[in-house]
Scaffold this motif. Structure first.
Motif, PDB file in Angstrom:
ATOM      1  N   THR A  91       0.857  -1.192   0.000  1.00 48.61           N
ATOM      2  CA  THR A  91       0.000   0.000   0.000  1.00 48.61           C
ATOM      3  C   THR A  91       0.888   1.234   0.000  1.00 48.61           C
ATOM      4  O   THR A  91       1.138   1.841   1.042  1.00 48.61           O
ATOM      5  CB  THR A  91      -0.935   0.006   1.229  1.00 48.61           C
ATOM      6  N   ARG A 127       0.329   4.206  -1.070  1.00 47.28           N
ATOM      7  CA  ARG A 127      -0.394   5.432  -0.712  1.00 47.28           C
ATOM      8  C   ARG A 127      -1.536   5.053   0.227  1.00 47.28           C
ATOM      9  O   ARG A 127      -2.686   4.923  -0.189  1.00 47.28           O
ATOM     10  CB  ARG A 127      -0.931   6.115  -1.966  1.00 47.28           C
ATOM     11  N   LEU A 177      -4.583   4.838   2.833  1.00 42.72           N
ATOM     12  CA  LEU A 177      -5.712   5.658   3.256  1.00 42.72           C
ATOM     13  C   LEU A 177      -5.670   5.889   4.767  1.00 42.72           C
ATOM     14  O   LEU A 177      -5.956   6.985   5.247  1.00 42.72           O
ATOM     15  CB  LEU A 177      -7.017   4.963   2.864  1.00 42.72           C
ATOM     16  N   LEU A 180      -4.141   9.149   5.652  1.00 49.72           N
ATOM     17  CA  LEU A 180      -3.214   9.368   4.554  1.00 49.72           C
ATOM     18  C   LEU A 180      -1.782   9.206   5.064  1.00 49.72           C
ATOM     19  O   LEU A 180      -1.468   8.223   5.707  1.00 49.72           O
ATOM     20  CB  LEU A 180      -3.476  10.730   3.911  1.00 49.72           C
ATOM     21  N   GLY A 205      -5.279   0.317   2.411  1.00 54.19           N
ATOM     22  CA  GLY A 205      -5.199   0.892   1.071  1.00 54.19           C
ATOM     23  C   GLY A 205      -6.502   1.509   0.615  1.00 54.19           C
ATOM     24  O   GLY A 205      -7.494   1.565   1.353  1.00 54.19           O
ATOM     25  N   ARG A 206      -6.502   1.948  -0.625  1.00 54.34           N
ATOM     26  CA  ARG A 206      -7.687   2.566  -1.201  1.00 54.34           C
ATOM     27  C   ARG A 206      -8.749   1.498  -1.450  1.00 54.34           C
ATOM     28  O   ARG A 206      -8.441   0.374  -1.832  1.00 54.34           O
ATOM     29  CB  ARG A 206      -7.337   3.246  -2.521  1.00 54.34           C
TER      30      ARG A 206
END
Length: 252
Positions: free
Chosen positions: A21, A23, A25, A77, A245-246
């Protein structure tokens, strides 16, 4: 009789996450975890799962989990985790699922936590059944005690008290131990849409544990039959850092 739901081949049970992951969340750490599990009939669990999911099984049974731990420094984030509002005791009642894409996951029937703001965010944004509770986690040498008493939304007074003694590290977890701990996502909803929320973390450092006391009615309050007899599995972990993750689209 076959259970309703997606006729797919589940992804392999793996102690390591299927991806990364880069980026995230959400970031957080799960610390001082007590894993208690009882075997359950998949037919009893199936009506409690989201649309598009069926019970995940191992050797014909599924499991009901009661997992108590310390949430530590929840962060959004890439921002640093919040030291007070993002750190609190939590106790979950959870089930194990396979979705229409074959992804193994966790469905939470309840999540008791001691911080009101995270409870409100979890309920409103992710539609998770968070409950505001009075909770403590204490340690005396190799003995840990987890307590909780529900405040809102109810049933008010639903409670748990778990005491265990930490044992030796698990050199090589069994298949069933990987099954109930190595979970890399959860089916949920986000803004009214069914999604799969993936997570990654290092391989669990697990220990054998001796259950000294378990007095609880959280499982029954979550709509399941109250556990009978000793758990099929009792484990402890000092914890892992976690990245969510997203969300990915999920078939309902």
């Amino acid at each position: 009789m076959p259970l309703p739901g997606p006729a797919v081949v589940p992804e392999p049970i793996s102690p390591d996450p299927p991806g990364s992951t880069p980026r995230p969340l959400l970031t957080q750490s799960w610390l001082d975890l007590a894993f208690l599990h009882w075997a359950a009939d998949p037919a009893d669990v199936a009506p409690l799962l989201p649309a598009g999911c069926v019970p995940d099984t191992l050797d014909g049974v599924t499991y009901v989990g009661l997992v108590a731990f310390r949430m530590h420094r929840v962060g959004w984030l890439r921002l640093p985790g919040v030291p007070y509002l993002g750190s609190f005791p939590e106790t979950n009642v959870r089930l194990y699922t396979v979705d229409g894409e074959g992804r193994r996951g966790v469905v939470f029937r309840s999540l008791d936590a001691s911080r009101l703001l995270p409870v409100a965010i979890g309920r409103s944004v992710f539609r998770l059944p968070y409950m505001w509770s009075r909770m403590t986690v204490s340690r005396d040498g190799d003995v840990l005690t987890y307590t909780g008493s529900r405040r809102l939304p109810g049933p008010r007074g639903a409670s748990s008290r778990i005491t265990l003694r930490v044992g030796e590290p698990v050199a090589e977890p069994t298949g069933s131990e990987h099954f109930v701990t190595a979970r890399w996502g959860m089916p949920t909803t986000l803004l009214g849409r069914p999604v799969h929320l993936p997570n990654t973390h290092p391989r669990w450092p697990l220990h054998r544990a001796e259950l000294l006391k378990c007095e609880e009615d959280l499982v029954a309050a979550a709509g399941l039959a109250a556990p009978v007899g000793e758990p099929a599995s009792v484990l402890y972990s000092p914890g892992v850092p976690v990245r969510f993750g997203r969300p990915a689209r999920r078939q309902a």
